[in-house]
Design a protein around this motif. Structure first.
Motif, PDB file in Angstrom:
ATOM      1  N   GLY A   1      13.093 -27.458   1.799  1.00 44.82           N
ATOM      2  CA  GLY A   1      12.450 -27.752   3.079  1.00 44.82           C
ATOM      3  C   GLY A   1      11.066 -28.337   2.905  1.00 44.82           C
ATOM      4  N   LEU A   2      10.309 -27.870   1.905  1.00 49.25           N
ATOM      5  CA  LEU A   2       8.963 -28.396   1.676  1.00 49.25           C
ATOM      6  C   LEU A   2       9.007 -29.859   1.246  1.00 49.25           C
ATOM      7  CD1 LEU A   2       7.232 -25.405  -0.159  1.00 49.25           C
ATOM      8  CD2 LEU A   2       7.115 -26.030   2.261  1.00 49.25           C
ATOM      9  N   VAL A   3       9.961 -30.204   0.394  1.00 49.31           N
ATOM     10  CA  VAL A   3      10.092 -31.602  -0.044  1.00 49.31           C
ATOM     11  C   VAL A   3      10.423 -32.492   1.151  1.00 49.31           C
ATOM     12  CG1 VAL A   3      11.457 -33.190  -1.444  1.00 49.31           C
ATOM     13  CG2 VAL A   3      10.709 -31.012  -2.411  1.00 49.31           C
TER      14      VAL A   3
ATOM     15  N   ARG B   1      -0.474 -28.382  -3.030  1.00 46.31           N
ATOM     16  CA  ARG B   1      -1.524 -28.071  -2.053  1.00 46.31           C
ATOM     17  C   ARG B   1      -1.036 -27.167  -0.926  1.00 46.31           C
ATOM     18  NH1 ARG B   1      -2.851 -33.645  -2.727  1.00 46.31           N
ATOM     19  NH2 ARG B   1      -1.835 -34.145  -0.753  1.00 46.31           N
ATOM     20  N   LEU B   2       0.267 -27.020  -0.777  1.00 47.74           N
ATOM     21  CA  LEU B   2       0.795 -26.190   0.309  1.00 47.74           C
ATOM     22  C   LEU B   2       0.579 -24.716  -0.021  1.00 47.74           C
ATOM     23  CD1 LEU B   2       4.107 -28.111   1.081  1.00 47.74           C
ATOM     24  CD2 LEU B   2       1.854 -28.374   2.133  1.00 47.74           C
ATOM     25  N   PRO B   3      -0.004 -23.950   0.885  1.00 48.04           N
ATOM     26  CA  PRO B   3      -0.466 -22.598   0.531  1.00 48.04           C
ATOM     27  C   PRO B   3       0.541 -21.483   0.745  1.00 48.04           C
ATOM     28  CG  PRO B   3      -1.274 -23.180   2.700  1.00 48.04           C
ATOM     29  CD  PRO B   3      -0.493 -24.370   2.213  1.00 48.04           C
TER      30      PRO B   3
ATOM     31  N   THR C   1      13.429 -19.389   8.523  1.00 46.86           N
ATOM     32  CA  THR C   1      12.220 -18.874   9.171  1.00 46.86           C
ATOM     33  C   THR C   1      10.949 -19.525   8.637  1.00 46.86           C
ATOM     34  OG1 THR C   1      12.195 -17.030   7.593  1.00 46.86           O
ATOM     35  CG2 THR C   1      13.253 -16.651   9.725  1.00 46.86           C
ATOM     36  N   SER C   2      11.001 -20.060   7.411  1.00 46.14           N
ATOM     37  CA  SER C   2       9.811 -20.729   6.885  1.00 46.14           C
ATOM     38  C   SER C   2       9.714 -22.176   7.337  1.00 46.14           C
ATOM     39  CB  SER C   2       9.814 -20.676   5.351  1.00 46.14           C
ATOM     40  OG  SER C   2      10.897 -21.419   4.819  1.00 46.14           O
TER      41      SER C   2
ATOM     42  N   LEU D   1      18.710 -26.376  13.324  1.00 43.98           N
ATOM     43  CA  LEU D   1      17.536 -25.623  13.764  1.00 43.98           C
ATOM     44  C   LEU D   1      16.214 -26.231  13.311  1.00 43.98           C
ATOM     45  CD1 LEU D   1      18.830 -22.006  13.051  1.00 43.98           C
ATOM     46  CD2 LEU D   1      18.669 -23.131  15.279  1.00 43.98           C
ATOM     47  N   ALA D   2      16.187 -26.797  12.099  1.00 45.91           N
ATOM     48  CA  ALA D   2      14.920 -27.206  11.505  1.00 45.91           C
ATOM     49  C   ALA D   2      14.386 -28.492  12.128  1.00 45.91           C
ATOM     50  CB  ALA D   2      15.087 -27.401   9.993  1.00 45.91           C
ATOM     51  N   GLU D   3      13.065 -28.612  12.128  1.00 50.66           N
ATOM     52  CA  GLU D   3      12.417 -29.820  12.630  1.00 50.66           C
ATOM     53  C   GLU D   3      12.619 -30.993  11.676  1.00 50.66           C
ATOM     54  OE1 GLU D   3       8.404 -28.644  13.067  1.00 50.66           O
ATOM     55  OE2 GLU D   3       8.818 -27.137  14.617  1.00 50.66           O
ATOM     56  N   ARG D   4      12.655 -30.711  10.372  1.00 51.42           N
ATOM     57  CA  ARG D   4      12.873 -31.738   9.354  1.00 51.42           C
ATOM     58  C   ARG D   4      14.147 -31.395   8.593  1.00 51.42           C
ATOM     59  NH1 ARG D   4      10.432 -36.459   9.469  1.00 51.42           N
ATOM     60  NH2 ARG D   4      10.839 -36.563   7.226  1.00 51.42           N
TER      61      ARG D   4
END
Length: 342
Positions: free
Chosen positions: A203-205, A193-195, A243-244, A168-171
Motif C-alpha cells: 500500500g505504501l508503494v 521518510r514515511l513515519p 486499516t493502515s 475499500l482503499a483510496e489507492r
C-alpha cells in the motif's frame, strides 16, 4: 596520473554505492541460502551482460528477522564464496514488513529489488525488471500470473483480499503483486521518510504514486522448508493492510448506522400508528428480541472496527522504533544509516 584518476573514480563509485541492491528478509531459512545465492548471482551476472552500462555493480542485503537456526551462519559462510553480501541482524523477529523496511534503510543501490529467499519468485526476472526501469518506470511490479502450485485456500483468500482492499482503499494495489518488485532510489527514499510503525509495504508503494510498470511470471514452489504464514497471521496482515490504508470501514458504519436509525424511526411510527388506529399494541416479542439481538451484534462489530483503529493509533503514538538492529556484517567500509529514529 592515470592511476590517481582511476583511484578517484573507484572512490566516487563506492560513495555512490552499487547500481542494484537485492534486499532479502530471512527467518529460519538456513537451507535456502545457498540455492538462492546460486541463482541470484547468476541472474545478476546475466543482467550485467544485458545492461552493462548500468548493472556493473550490485549488493545483496540479507535482513535476519530473529532466526533461531543457522541462517546467520549460512549467510556469513556464503560471503566467502559470493560477491558483495551484507547482513543486518535484528534483535528479535519484528515481522516481514519491518525487516523489509530495515533492508531498504541499509540498501544503497540506485534501484532496489526486494525478494524472498524461498525462490518462489524467480531471480531470473531481474533483467526484465531492470529493462522496464531503464525505460523510465520508477516502480516495476512483478505480477504473479499463475499460482496453481499454491493451495486453493491460499489462492482464494489472496484473491478475496486484493478484491476487498481495492474496493475499500483510496489507492488500489496491483492484483497478484507481492513484495517482489524493483524500486527506484526516489521511491526508496520516499518510503524511508514515511513515519508509520504499522507498515503495509504494498500500500505504501502504491500511495507514493510514482510511474509504474509490470512484468508477469509464473510462481514456483518453495525450494525448501514451508510457509510460516498461518490463517490467523494472514487475517491480521489483511487487517493491518486495510486499516493502515483507508478509513472507509469507519465511514461505511457511519452510513449503516444512519440507515438503521432511519428504519428504526419508521418502525416506531408504524407501531404508534397501529396502536392509535387499532387501539392495541402490536404483539411480537420474538420479532422484537430478534431485532434487539441483531442490532446489538452490529454494534459490537462496529466497536470492534473502531477498536482496530484505536489500537493502531495507540501503537503510532508510542513512537517506538520499527525495528532494533543488534549487529551488522559487511558494512564496516561504508557509512551505516542511523537507526535511532527508524
Amino acid at each position: 596520473m592515470n592511476h590517481v584518476t582511476s583511484t578517484a573514480d573507484d572512490t566516487a563509485r563506492e560513495e555512490r554505492g552499487p547500481v542494484l541492491s537485492i534486499v532479502v528478509p530471512v527467518l529460519n531459512e538456513e537451507k535456502a541460502i545457498e540455492p538462492f545465492l546460486d541463482r541470484t548471482v547468476a541472474s545478476l551476472e546475466a543482467t550485467a551482460k544485458l545492461h552493462p552500462s548500468v548493472c556493473n555493480s550490485y549488493e545483496i542485503v540479507f535482513v535476519d528477522d530473529g532466526s533461531t537456526d543457522a541462517t546467520v551462519a549460512a549467510v556469513i559462510a556464503a560471503r566467502q564464496r559470493f560477491g558483495d553480501i551484507r547482513l543486518v541482524m535484528l534483535s528479535r523477529s519484528f515481522g516481514k514488513d519491518a525487516a523489509l523496511s530495515a533492508g531498504l534503510e541499509f540498501a544503497r543501490g540506485a534501484a532496489v529489488i526486494p525478494i524472498d529467499v524461498d525462490l518462489q519468485d524467480p531471480p531470473e526476472l531481474f533483467s526484465s525488471l531492470v529493462g522496464k526501469w531503464l525505460d523510465g518506470a520508477k516502480v516495476v511490479n512483478a505480477i504473479r500470473r499463475d499460482r496453481k502450485r499454491e493451495s486453493f485456500g491460499k489462492r482464494f483468500t489472496a484473491a478475496a483480499f486484493y478484491r476487498a482492499y481495492n474496493i475499500l482503499a483510496e489507492r488500489p494495489i496491483p492484483r497478484e503483486a507481492g513484495d517482489f518488485r524493483l524500486l527506484d532510489r526516489d521511491v526508496v527514499d520516499t518510503l524511508k521518510r514515511l513515519p508509520e510503525r504499522i507498515r503495509f509495504m504494498k500500500g505504501l508503494v502504491s500511495w507514493a504514486g510514482f510511474p509504474a510498470s509490470e512484468v508477469y511470471y509464473d510462481r514456483d514452489e518453495r525450494v525448501s522448508g514451508r510457509s510460516r504464514w498461518r490463517f490467523w497471521q494472514l487475517w491480521n496482515f489483511a487487517l493491518d493492510g486495510i486499516t493502515s490504508s483507508t478509513t472507509t470501514p469507519l465511514r461505511i458504519w457511519t452510513y449503516f448506522g444512519g440507515a438503521m436509525a432511519f428504519l428504526a424511526f419508521g418502525y416506531a411510527l408504524f407501531i404508534v400508528s397501529t396502536t392509535l388506529l387499532l387501539g392495541r399494541a402490536t404483539p411480537g416479542y420474538a420479532s422484537l428480541i430478534t431485532v434487539v439481538l441483531i442490532l446489538g451484534g452490529l454494534n459490537l462489530v462496529a466497536l470492534g472496527i473502531l477498536g482496530e483503529y484505536i489500537g493502531r493509533i495507540f501503537n503510532e503514538v508510542k513512537g517506538r522504533p520499527l525495528y532494533v538492529v543488534s549487529s551488522t556484517v559487511g558494512f564496516d567500509d561504508i557509512r551505516q544509516p542511523s537507526t535511532d529514529v527508524t
